[in-house]
Structure formats: structure tokens, C-alpha cells
Motif scaffolding. Structure first.
Motif, mmCIF file in Angstrom:
data_model
loop_
_atom_site.group_PDB
_atom_site.id
_atom_site.type_symbol
_atom_site.label_atom_id
_atom_site.label_comp_id
_atom_site.label_asym_id
_atom_site.label_seq_id
_atom_site.Cartn_x
_atom_site.Cartn_y
_atom_site.Cartn_z
ATOM 1 N N VAL A 182 0.864 -1.176 0.000
ATOM 2 C CA VAL A 182 0.000 0.000 0.000
ATOM 3 C C VAL A 182 0.902 1.229 0.000
ATOM 4 O O VAL A 182 1.805 1.338 0.834
ATOM 5 C CB VAL A 182 -0.936 0.045 1.225
ATOM 6 C CG1 VAL A 182 -1.791 1.319 1.198
ATOM 7 C CG2 VAL A 182 -1.817 -1.195 1.269
ATOM 8 N N ILE A 183 0.670 2.140 -0.932
ATOM 9 C CA ILE A 183 1.429 3.383 -1.020
ATOM 10 C C ILE A 183 0.485 4.504 -0.607
ATOM 11 O O ILE A 183 -0.508 4.782 -1.277
ATOM 12 C CB ILE A 183 1.974 3.595 -2.441
ATOM 13 C CG1 ILE A 183 2.815 2.388 -2.853
ATOM 14 C CG2 ILE A 183 2.793 4.883 -2.520
ATOM 15 C CD1 ILE A 183 3.105 2.318 -4.321
ATOM 16 N N TYR A 184 0.781 5.131 0.506
ATOM 17 C CA TYR A 184 -0.115 6.096 1.128
ATOM 18 C C TYR A 184 -0.027 7.476 0.464
ATOM 19 O O TYR A 184 0.827 7.744 -0.386
ATOM 20 C CB TYR A 184 0.229 6.248 2.601
ATOM 21 C CG TYR A 184 -0.273 5.135 3.490
ATOM 22 C CD1 TYR A 184 -1.372 5.320 4.325
ATOM 23 C CD2 TYR A 184 0.369 3.902 3.520
ATOM 24 C CE1 TYR A 184 -1.815 4.315 5.170
ATOM 25 C CE2 TYR A 184 -0.063 2.888 4.358
ATOM 26 C CZ TYR A 184 -1.157 3.094 5.181
ATOM 27 O OH TYR A 184 -1.601 2.089 6.018
ATOM 28 N N GLY A 185 -0.909 8.359 0.928
ATOM 29 C CA GLY A 185 -0.875 9.745 0.523
ATOM 30 C C GLY A 185 0.221 10.512 1.239
ATOM 31 O O GLY A 185 0.933 9.973 2.091
ATOM 32 N N GLY A 186 0.343 11.786 0.871
ATOM 33 C CA GLY A 186 1.362 12.612 1.499
ATOM 34 C C GLY A 186 1.474 13.958 0.822
ATOM 35 O O GLY A 186 0.688 14.302 -0.063
ATOM 36 N N LYS A 187 2.485 14.703 1.212
ATOM 37 C CA LYS A 187 2.651 16.080 0.757
ATOM 38 C C LYS A 187 3.515 16.228 -0.482
ATOM 39 O O LYS A 187 3.686 17.333 -0.993
ATOM 40 C CB LYS A 187 3.264 16.917 1.877
ATOM 41 C CG LYS A 187 4.669 16.494 2.256
ATOM 42 C CD LYS A 187 5.209 17.333 3.404
ATOM 43 C CE LYS A 187 6.631 16.935 3.779
ATOM 44 N NZ LYS A 187 7.167 17.760 4.889
ATOM 45 N N TYR A 188 4.040 15.127 -1.012
ATOM 46 C CA TYR A 188 4.998 15.207 -2.103
ATOM 47 C C TYR A 188 4.302 15.136 -3.456
ATOM 48 O O TYR A 188 3.306 14.416 -3.620
ATOM 49 C CB TYR A 188 6.028 14.091 -1.975
ATOM 50 C CG TYR A 188 6.776 14.148 -0.673
ATOM 51 C CD1 TYR A 188 7.798 15.060 -0.470
ATOM 52 C CD2 TYR A 188 6.413 13.306 0.386
ATOM 53 C CE1 TYR A 188 8.464 15.129 0.752
ATOM 54 C CE2 TYR A 188 7.077 13.366 1.603
ATOM 55 C CZ TYR A 188 8.106 14.285 1.773
ATOM 56 O OH TYR A 188 8.751 14.356 2.981
ATOM 57 N N ASN A 189 4.833 15.871 -4.428
ATOM 58 C CA ASN A 189 4.288 15.837 -5.780
ATOM 59 C C ASN A 189 4.778 14.586 -6.506
ATOM 60 O O ASN A 189 5.973 14.252 -6.445
ATOM 61 C CB ASN A 189 4.723 17.071 -6.564
ATOM 62 C CG ASN A 189 4.239 18.363 -5.939
ATOM 63 O OD1 ASN A 189 3.121 18.434 -5.432
ATOM 64 N ND2 ASN A 189 5.065 19.395 -5.978
ATOM 65 N N ALA A 190 3.882 13.934 -7.206
ATOM 66 C CA ALA A 190 4.242 12.696 -7.897
ATOM 67 C C ALA A 190 5.356 12.900 -8.912
ATOM 68 O O ALA A 190 6.128 11.978 -9.195
ATOM 69 C CB ALA A 190 3.008 12.117 -8.587
ATOM 70 N N TYR A 191 5.465 14.108 -9.459
ATOM 71 C CA TYR A 191 6.438 14.390 -10.520
ATOM 72 C C TYR A 191 7.766 14.920 -9.994
ATOM 73 O O TYR A 191 8.635 15.298 -10.774
ATOM 74 C CB TYR A 191 5.841 15.403 -11.505
ATOM 75 C CG TYR A 191 5.279 16.645 -10.847
ATOM 76 C CD1 TYR A 191 6.096 17.685 -10.431
ATOM 77 C CD2 TYR A 191 3.903 16.750 -10.612
ATOM 78 C CE1 TYR A 191 5.577 18.811 -9.803
ATOM 79 C CE2 TYR A 191 3.376 17.875 -9.992
ATOM 80 C CZ TYR A 191 4.212 18.899 -9.596
ATOM 81 O OH TYR A 191 3.691 20.006 -8.972
ATOM 82 N N ASP A 192 7.963 14.945 -8.675
ATOM 83 C CA ASP A 192 9.119 15.621 -8.090
ATOM 84 C C ASP A 192 10.247 14.687 -7.664
ATOM 85 O O ASP A 192 10.977 14.985 -6.713
ATOM 86 C CB ASP A 192 8.682 16.461 -6.884
ATOM 87 C CG ASP A 192 8.385 17.900 -7.270
ATOM 88 O OD1 ASP A 192 8.727 18.292 -8.396
ATOM 89 O OD2 ASP A 192 7.802 18.633 -6.434
ATOM 90 N N ALA A 193 10.439 13.576 -8.365
ATOM 91 C CA ALA A 193 11.558 12.699 -8.033
ATOM 92 C C ALA A 193 12.910 13.400 -8.136
ATOM 93 O O ALA A 193 13.794 13.141 -7.313
ATOM 94 C CB ALA A 193 11.534 11.445 -8.900
#
Length: 233
Positions: free
Chosen positions: A52-63
Motif C-alpha cells: 500500500v502506497i499512502y498519501g502525502g505532501k509530495y508531488n508525484a512528478y518531483d523525483a
């Protein structure tokens, strides 16, 4: 026996959400990892029943900005390759969609959803038994995703038409937060007092009323969904 489930967290919230509660009650071993704090995710070993990969404050495109996200994308790719059950919630759903080549991020002019909002199943969502009728779910987002190529849209609403998808037979993304309990949402209310000034956010009074009306049904739906996705074989 496959009984370990890797839970990828993006914050330090206590492990009192419905994923952990259900996994523990069903005899699974919740294995919490926090890549943002330096944890690695390893390989998809024989005892892993899913992730399970939870939610959070990080942008999906910000690797590039947050290198630990590259470790999470490596993990997503490995889980898809191994064809194990995978659930992405909010940021997690956006990351799965982004990995599959779809847009994920803030929609121009998009309203915030913070509270309890009604979702409507798509024809596929209803036919598959994912969601049979309109129902309220916990929300906390203003980012979204576009449906990845090859994925099946399962639910949405007027604010955000894409709120749930299935990719293959064992990977799901949920934009909403059925894992969050009343206690967990009240923590969010206290942590983010400034959110109430943003467009689309429900008043605290409305949230409290909707919470009391719909939390039990949300929990019942989510536990049934988890049973379907992670049922032991």
C-alpha cells in the motif's frame, strides 16, 4: 506463506488507520517503510502479499527534487512486474498513474477537496462491484491524475472525474482516503487550520455532520475492498 504487506508512508502519522487495523486483524504483517526518512523498500520477496502506497505532501512528478521518490517508483515497477496486490491512496494513486505515463498534479483552477465528498461509480465500477451506488468518502487533495492508458476508471465526481482506477487485475489507485478514521481526520483538521480558506473546502461544521453520517459506511466499504484485493491464496 505470503503474509507481509509493505506499507509505504509519507509522514509520521501513527499507525492507527484502517489498513493497519484490517491487516493486523486478518493475520497479515504490516511492514511500515518511510523512504522519505531513509528507509529502503528492497525486493519483492516470496513472503510479500502486497503493498500500500499512502498519501502525502509530495508531488508525484518531483523525483528530481526528492530522490527517495525514485526508490518508490522502482518499487511500483517491481510490484507491477511481480503482479502482487498494490493499492495507491491519494499521492500513491497519482504516483502509480504517473509511473504508467499519465499526468499527475494540480489541475488549473481546480477546487480543493477536504472533508467528506460524494463519489459516483462508473459503469465499470458498478459492474465490477467496486462501488454499487453513490457514497461519501474522506478527501484531502487538490492534485489529481489522468487515467493511464490501459486502466479502467471506477469512480469520480463533478470536482474530479477520476477518483479510482484499476490497472490489470491487482493494482488500484484511490484518490480518496477510506483508510482515515474519525480520529485521523480530526488530527488533519488540527494540523491544517489554514485549509479552510481554500476554495471547495467544506466548513468544519459540515465535515463533522458528514463524518457522523458516513464514516461507518465508508469503513464497511473499505474493509470489503481490502478483503477482495488482499485475500490470502
Amino acid at each position: 506463506m505470503r503474509n507481509r504487506v509493505i506499507l509505504v508512508r509519507h509522514g509520521d502519522d501513527p499507525p492507527d488507520d484502517r489498513v493497519v487495523t484490517w491487516m493486523t486483524a486478518q493475520g497479515f504483517e504490516p511492514d511500515i517503510r518511510r523512504p522519505f526518512a531513509g528507509d529502503t523498500l528492497g525486493e519483492v520477496e516470496d513472503d510479500i502479499a502486497g503493498t500500500v502506497i499512502y498519501g502525502g505532501k509530495y508531488n508525484a512528478y518531483d523525483a528530481p527534487l526528492h530522490p527517495f521518490l525514485a526508490e518508490e517508483y522502482r518499487w511500483i515497477a517491481a510490484c507491477l512486474e511481480a503482479d502482487i496486490p498494490m493499492l495507491g491512496i491519494c499521492q500513491g494513486a497519482q504516483m502509480i498513474a504517473h509511473h504508467l505515463g499519465a499526468f499527475a498534479g494540480a489541475r488549473e483552477g481546480g477546487a480543493h477537496e477536504f472533508g467528506y465528498y460524494e463519489l459516483t461509480p462508473t459503469e465499470a465500477g458498478r459492474a465490477e462491484g467496486f462501488l454499487l451506488e453513490q457514497q461519501h468518502f474522506t478527501q484531502a487533495h487538490f492534485h489529481t491524475y489522468e487515467l493511464p492508458e490501459g486502466a479502467v476508471s471506477l469512480a469520480g465526481n463533478a470536482n474530479y472525474p477520476e477518483q479510482a482506477f484499476r490497472y490489470g487485475t491487482k493494482a488500484y489507485g484511490l484518490q480518496f482516503h477510506p483508510e482515515v478514521t474519525i480520529e485521523g481526520f480530526r488530527r488533519w483538521q488540527a494540523q491544517w487550520p489554514d485549509v479552510y480558506a481554500r476554495p471547495g473546502v467544506q466548513s468544519r461544521e459540515m465535515q463533522e455532520n458528514l463524518m457522523m453520517q458516513h464514516d461507518r459506511a465508508q469503513a464497511d466499504w473499505f474493509f470489503k475492498f481490502l478483503e477482495t484485493l488482499f485475500r490470502k491464496t
